[in-house]
Write an enzyme that holds these catalytic residues in place. Sequence first.
Site, PDB file in Angstrom:
ATOM      1  N   THR A  40     -58.279 -55.053  76.531  1.00  0.00           N
ATOM      2  CA  THR A  40     -59.098 -55.222  77.725  1.00  0.00           C
ATOM      3  C   THR A  40     -59.927 -56.485  77.578  1.00  0.00           C
ATOM      4  O   THR A  40     -60.078 -57.022  76.475  1.00  0.00           O
ATOM      5  CB  THR A  40     -60.029 -54.020  77.920  1.00  0.00           C
ATOM      6  OG1 THR A  40     -60.894 -53.913  76.768  1.00  0.00           O
ATOM      7  CG2 THR A  40     -59.234 -52.723  78.054  1.00  0.00           C
ATOM      8  N   GLU A  45     -55.065 -50.496  81.320  1.00  0.00           N
ATOM      9  CA  GLU A  45     -54.767 -49.110  80.951  1.00  0.00           C
ATOM     10  C   GLU A  45     -53.656 -48.481  81.786  1.00  0.00           C
ATOM     11  O   GLU A  45     -53.209 -47.368  81.487  1.00  0.00           O
ATOM     12  CB  GLU A  45     -56.038 -48.261  81.080  1.00  0.00           C
ATOM     13  CG  GLU A  45     -57.090 -48.559  80.033  1.00  0.00           C
ATOM     14  CD  GLU A  45     -58.069 -49.659  80.419  1.00  0.00           C
ATOM     15  OE1 GLU A  45     -59.125 -49.775  79.777  1.00  0.00           O
ATOM     16  OE2 GLU A  45     -57.771 -50.417  81.374  1.00  0.00           O
ATOM     17  N   LYS A  69     -76.724 -49.399  94.903  1.00  0.00           N
ATOM     18  CA  LYS A  69     -77.326 -48.188  95.452  1.00  0.00           C
ATOM     19  C   LYS A  69     -78.734 -48.533  95.928  1.00  0.00           C
ATOM     20  O   LYS A  69     -79.647 -48.731  95.130  1.00  0.00           O
ATOM     21  CB  LYS A  69     -77.381 -47.062  94.417  1.00  0.00           C
ATOM     22  CG  LYS A  69     -77.686 -45.700  95.047  1.00  0.00           C
ATOM     23  CD  LYS A  69     -77.453 -44.569  94.080  1.00  0.00           C
ATOM     24  CE  LYS A  69     -77.555 -43.229  94.797  1.00  0.00           C
ATOM     25  NZ  LYS A  69     -77.324 -42.080  93.878  1.00  0.00           N
ATOM     26  N   TRP A  94     -75.075 -46.180  99.292  1.00  0.00           N
ATOM     27  CA  TRP A  94     -74.186 -47.116  98.617  1.00  0.00           C
ATOM     28  C   TRP A  94     -73.865 -48.323  99.488  1.00  0.00           C
ATOM     29  O   TRP A  94     -73.649 -48.201 100.692  1.00  0.00           O
ATOM     30  CB  TRP A  94     -72.878 -46.424  98.224  1.00  0.00           C
ATOM     31  CG  TRP A  94     -73.039 -45.279  97.270  1.00  0.00           C
ATOM     32  CD1 TRP A  94     -72.883 -43.960  97.553  1.00  0.00           C
ATOM     33  CD2 TRP A  94     -73.396 -45.347  95.888  1.00  0.00           C
ATOM     34  NE1 TRP A  94     -73.118 -43.199  96.438  1.00  0.00           N
ATOM     35  CE2 TRP A  94     -73.428 -44.029  95.395  1.00  0.00           C
ATOM     36  CE3 TRP A  94     -73.678 -46.409  95.022  1.00  0.00           C
ATOM     37  CZ2 TRP A  94     -73.729 -43.732  94.080  1.00  0.00           C
ATOM     38  CZ3 TRP A  94     -73.984 -46.117  93.703  1.00  0.00           C
ATOM     39  CH2 TRP A  94     -74.011 -44.779  93.239  1.00  0.00           C
TER      40      TRP A  94
END
Length: 543
Positions: free
Chosen positions: A185, A330, A439, A444
């Site tokens: 990653t 992944e 937030k 949101w």
Amino acid sequence: MSGTMMYQPLTTGSLIDHAARYHGGTEIVSVETTGGTARSDWATTQANARRLASALDRLGIPAGARCGTIAWNNRRHLEIYFGVGAGGRVTHTINPRLTPEQLIFIADDAGDEVIFFDRTFLPAAAKLCPHFKTVKHAVLMGPRDDEAAGMIEGLLFYDELLEQGDPDYQWPDLDERSAAALCYTSGTTGNPKGVQYSHRSLVLHAFGANQPDGTCISAMDSLLPVVPMFHVNAWGIPYIAAMAGARLIMPGPKLDGESLMNLINDERVNVAFGVPTIWMGLLQALRSSGGKLPLLERTFVGGTALPPSMIDAFREEYGVELIHAWGMTETAPVATLNKLLHKHLELSQDEQRRLRHGQGRPLFGVELRVIDSETGQLQPNDGERQGNLQIRGHWIVESYYGKAENALTEDGWFDTGDIATLDPDGYMVIRDRAKDIIKSGGEWISTVDLENIAIAHPGIGNAAAIAAYHPKWDERPVLICIRAEGSTVEEAELLASYDGKVAKWQVPDRVIFVDSLPIGATGKVQKNKLREKYGRILTEDGA
């Protein structure tokens, strides 16, 4: 007596053997690191891959050993992909855009025994090699080079290894569950983590990603993977291309807009793959030069959200379809692609256009679900209620390399770190990364939505939205922008373009104009660095 079917292991060697046997003369075009263009084909790629595998045997590199690469997209890198994996070892592609400390950590964590590198990276390799703990052999991907030999003790040369190798070498019998490739990653927080792919998962990914509603690659196509081979196996394109017998164009190190425009046209590319920043550069080159793309039909775009304005620009100005895809290290990586259903033919062009803005539907082989981030409850597929996106399937990570603990939820799903919605047909829209979403006052705000509106403004070249601390609302959106060339757009004009597109309370509190945005190793804007710099810009003691 019941009938039975043959069993043959799903290995990457079967892919390159198929390409050589039935598409041996199909061209592999490689823009070389040292300049110029080399032309090969699938038969030569297979023969060289076999030579490499036999040469690694002679060097005493054991089965299962990790062999690192620090290289661009070119013919030698393609040969290493197959020669190392099909030869029973593990192709470990390393991202050269990472820091020296991360490169050393990754090579050591993987336990690499061989490092292959392009000449571009010779100075870096000379500095890094003394620090690698497990590397036994460094290999320059090219012919003998006396200057390079003087910089790294015991340096080997790829072309000489092939001369010593056996083109009739036979692949070892491999368990399809054994490892073939390893990627790490990008490591934006903490050390990068390794994801090791089995032969089985890579072949199934090639099948799955190349469905008609996937990439739909055939032997008639000429492919340009601009996505680097050091980034999640170039989205699996080398394996898909071998399976399909497609013509493959390897762009080398020059990925600027003008170079790509010329390469696409000179080599008759009709399908391309890359992250949004690549296509931004191509779009700018086309507009500034008046160039066209007469043969390019479609390009698949992933890595970060694709701005809708870019989809419109390529379709309307150049007749090129940009297709949104989604995946991650992944997920090997392709998990969704945005293709319409038959019933959507009845929709208006505007309605079809809106559907194409999302990341698309799951391929066969993967499943998605959305979980409420606060209650942990499964969210309905209504296209409205968002939550943590989770995935499972045939080519999804179970555990990270070298880590004993399982990477999945208790019931066997991988949490992607994305916030998304799913509709009844499985269309998925990434609303934001969980670490990036804002937030404000308990509600949101999607940074992706704010960025897409900004980038659609003709005066903006690129933009990133971040959460900044606010004493009353906890977080408020701040927009960091690069002006387009020649633009004089100011804050008030840009903020006015949000009218009617988002609720008033979602409009950014500030616009900050900068000369450049920090771009990470995989072509994504590094919002963590922007938050560090501008995260308190709205307070009295702002940055």
